[in-house]
Design an enzyme around this catalytic site. Structure first.
Site, short mmCIF file in Angstrom:
data_model
loop_
_atom_site.label_atom_id
_atom_site.label_comp_id
_atom_site.label_asym_id
_atom_site.label_seq_id
_atom_site.Cartn_x
_atom_site.Cartn_y
_atom_site.Cartn_z
N CYS A 1 0.84 -1.21 0.00
CA CYS A 1 0.00 0.00 0.00
C CYS A 1 0.87 1.26 0.00
O CYS A 1 0.35 2.36 0.08
CB CYS A 1 -0.91 -0.01 1.22
SG CYS A 1 0.00 0.16 2.77
N CYS B 1 4.80 1.55 3.99
CA CYS B 1 6.16 1.42 4.54
C CYS B 1 7.06 2.51 3.97
O CYS B 1 7.89 3.07 4.68
CB CYS B 1 6.72 0.03 4.26
SG CYS B 1 5.98 -1.24 5.29
N CYS C 1 4.20 -7.37 4.96
CA CYS C 1 3.79 -8.06 3.71
C CYS C 1 4.99 -8.75 3.08
O CYS C 1 4.90 -9.90 2.64
CB CYS C 1 3.19 -7.07 2.72
SG CYS C 1 1.71 -6.25 3.33
N CYS D 1 3.71 -3.10 10.25
CA CYS D 1 2.69 -2.61 9.31
C CYS D 1 2.18 -1.27 9.80
O CYS D 1 1.18 -1.22 10.50
CB CYS D 1 1.56 -3.63 9.18
SG CYS D 1 0.32 -3.21 7.94
N HIS E 1 5.00 -7.21 25.12
CA HIS E 1 4.48 -7.48 26.47
C HIS E 1 5.57 -7.35 27.54
O HIS E 1 5.35 -6.74 28.59
CB HIS E 1 3.92 -8.89 26.44
CG HIS E 1 3.19 -9.34 27.67
ND1 HIS E 1 2.08 -8.69 28.16
CD2 HIS E 1 3.40 -10.42 28.48
CE1 HIS E 1 1.64 -9.35 29.22
NE2 HIS E 1 2.42 -10.39 29.44
N CYS F 1 6.46 -3.68 28.04
CA CYS F 1 5.33 -2.75 28.12
C CYS F 1 5.25 -2.06 29.48
O CYS F 1 5.37 -2.70 30.53
CB CYS F 1 4.04 -3.54 27.87
SG CYS F 1 2.58 -2.49 27.91
N CYS G 1 -3.94 -2.66 31.87
CA CYS G 1 -3.48 -3.54 30.80
C CYS G 1 -4.59 -3.78 29.78
O CYS G 1 -5.76 -3.98 30.15
CB CYS G 1 -3.02 -4.86 31.43
SG CYS G 1 -2.80 -6.17 30.23
N CYS H 1 -5.28 -7.01 23.26
CA CYS H 1 -3.88 -6.68 23.01
C CYS H 1 -3.07 -7.93 22.63
O CYS H 1 -3.13 -8.95 23.32
CB CYS H 1 -3.26 -6.02 24.24
SG CYS H 1 -1.57 -5.49 23.93
N CYS I 1 8.81 -1.66 20.23
CA CYS I 1 8.01 -0.42 20.24
C CYS I 1 7.93 0.25 21.61
O CYS I 1 8.00 1.48 21.70
CB CYS I 1 6.59 -0.69 19.72
SG CYS I 1 6.56 -1.47 18.11
N CYS J 1 1.55 2.73 20.11
CA CYS J 1 0.18 2.22 20.20
C CYS J 1 -0.37 2.24 21.62
O CYS J 1 -1.41 2.84 21.89
CB CYS J 1 0.11 0.81 19.62
SG CYS J 1 0.69 0.74 17.92
N CYS K 1 -1.88 -3.32 21.14
CA CYS K 1 -0.98 -3.77 20.07
C CYS K 1 -1.77 -4.75 19.20
O CYS K 1 -2.39 -5.68 19.72
CB CYS K 1 0.24 -4.49 20.68
SG CYS K 1 1.23 -5.38 19.47
N CYS L 1 1.17 -6.05 14.61
CA CYS L 1 1.46 -5.75 13.19
C CYS L 1 2.81 -6.29 12.75
O CYS L 1 3.05 -6.40 11.54
CB CYS L 1 1.33 -4.26 12.92
SG CYS L 1 2.78 -3.29 13.38
#
Ligand code: SF4
Ligand code: SF4
Length: 310
Positions: free
Chosen positions: A50, A53, A147, A185, A221, A224, A244, A250, A259, A271, A278, A281
């Site tokens: 798409c 990225c 992808c 993603c 996790h 987090c 949580c 999640c 992340c 996120c 989450c 992705c």
């Protein structure tokens, strides 16, 4: 007085700047040694994607995307970013892929339509032909995004194109090029640019299966900031609640990505900081099965909205 959110943000920025398995500091040092006259060449192909990225990669900073593709590497071909167009740019790309113009690395965004080659063509030729030829001539390939790394949305159950990851494409045609996968993603710009600099200046980074271990060896996790809530069984019941997010879907427990320490959008948020679960992705299972939560109708839980669950 620093509030909780600012503290978490500060901790995340500090965490992202700390060397993980020596990778970021090694990349920083490598950037200083790049000779602008002999920078690595990069050919960036978009398959079934798409373009998200590519857009994400333009958000890179320190160094920014323009420096990355002009000073620290030379972008030979990109469908959206190349200044040249038409036959001129196709000839340039072919001089590398099918000829002997020199060393280059291939970056591929999107999945490959193995079962329907004409579903993705560049200059009238299936992308599969370019990828096959490149296996002979390139120094290595980087699969950009979920992808290209796992199939992602184009390879969802029931797809008609036989979409596969770059790795599976090369396995199907019995080629074994040097290949690194960087899921997401979209993909995070740091994950890609730091990997490419490492690859061309230092060599192959440590991998966990085909992903750079520096970014994908720990689960969302584990890192987090709401893990303490998880342990204390303090769960959000609906979007916007504190606690949580496990009970509202999640997928941090199943997803390897840094992340929580890296953050997104130049360290502004990510996120779970934005109170969104989450969605996995960067995981191999992302969006593959038709019952994956991503495809389900939103369950409306906001009071006063028609269709609210009782
Ligand atoms: S919000 Fe998600 S990633 Fe964070 S502790 Fe809960 S389940 Fe784990
Ligand atoms: S937290 Fe999860 S959904 Fe969000 S970017 Fe990271 S891997 Fe993707």
């Amino acid at each position: 007085m620093i509030n909780r959110r600012d503290f978490l943000k500060l901790a995340a920025c500090l965490g992202a700047s700390l060397p993980i398995a020596g990778f970021p500091s090694a990349v920083k040092a490598a950037l200083k040694t790049i000779d602008p006259k002999s920078v690595p060449k990069l050919i960036y192909l978009q398959a079934q994607s798409c373009t998200g990225c590519s857009v994400s990669l333009l958000q890179a900073e320190a160094p920014g995307a323009v420096s990355m593709i002009t000073q620290y590497s030379k972008l030979v071909y990109h469908q959206d970013l190349s200044a040249a167009s038409g036959k001129q740019v196709l000839d340039l790309m072919n001089a590398y892929i099918s000829g002997n113009a020199g060393d280059y690395f291939l970056a591929v965004e999107g999945s490959i339509p193995l079962g329907m080659p004409d579903a993705c063509v560049i200059g009238g030729k299936p992308i599969a032909d370019y990828l096959s030829a490149a296996a002979r001539t390139m120094s290595g390939a980087v699969a950009i995004g979920t992808c290209s790394s796992y199939g992602g949305i184009p390879a969802a159950e029931g797809n008609l194109t036989g979409a596969v990851s770059l790795n599976d494409f090369y396995k199907a045609i019995n080629k074994k090029p040097l290949l690194i996968s960087i899921p997401g993603c979209p993909v995070h710009p740091d994950w890609v640019w730091k990997t490419i600099v490492h690859l061309v200046k230092i060599g192959l980074p440590e991998l966990t299966d085909t992903r750079p271990a520096a970014f994908f060896s720990r689960k969302v996790h584990e890192l987090c900031p709401r893990y303490h809530d998880f342990q204390q069984e303090i769960f959000a019941e609906k979007l916007g609640d504190q606690g949580c997010l496990f009970k509202i879907g999640c997928l941090g427990p199943d997803t390897f990505a840094d992340c929580p320490t890296r953050w997104w959008n130049s360290g502004q948020t990510w996120c779970i900081d934005a109170n969104a679960p989450c969605i996995g992705c960067a995981s191999p299972m992302f969006a593959r099965k038709k019952d994956f939560p991503f495809y389900r109708n939103a369950e409306i839980v906001i009071p006063g909205i028609p269709g609210e669950k009782s």
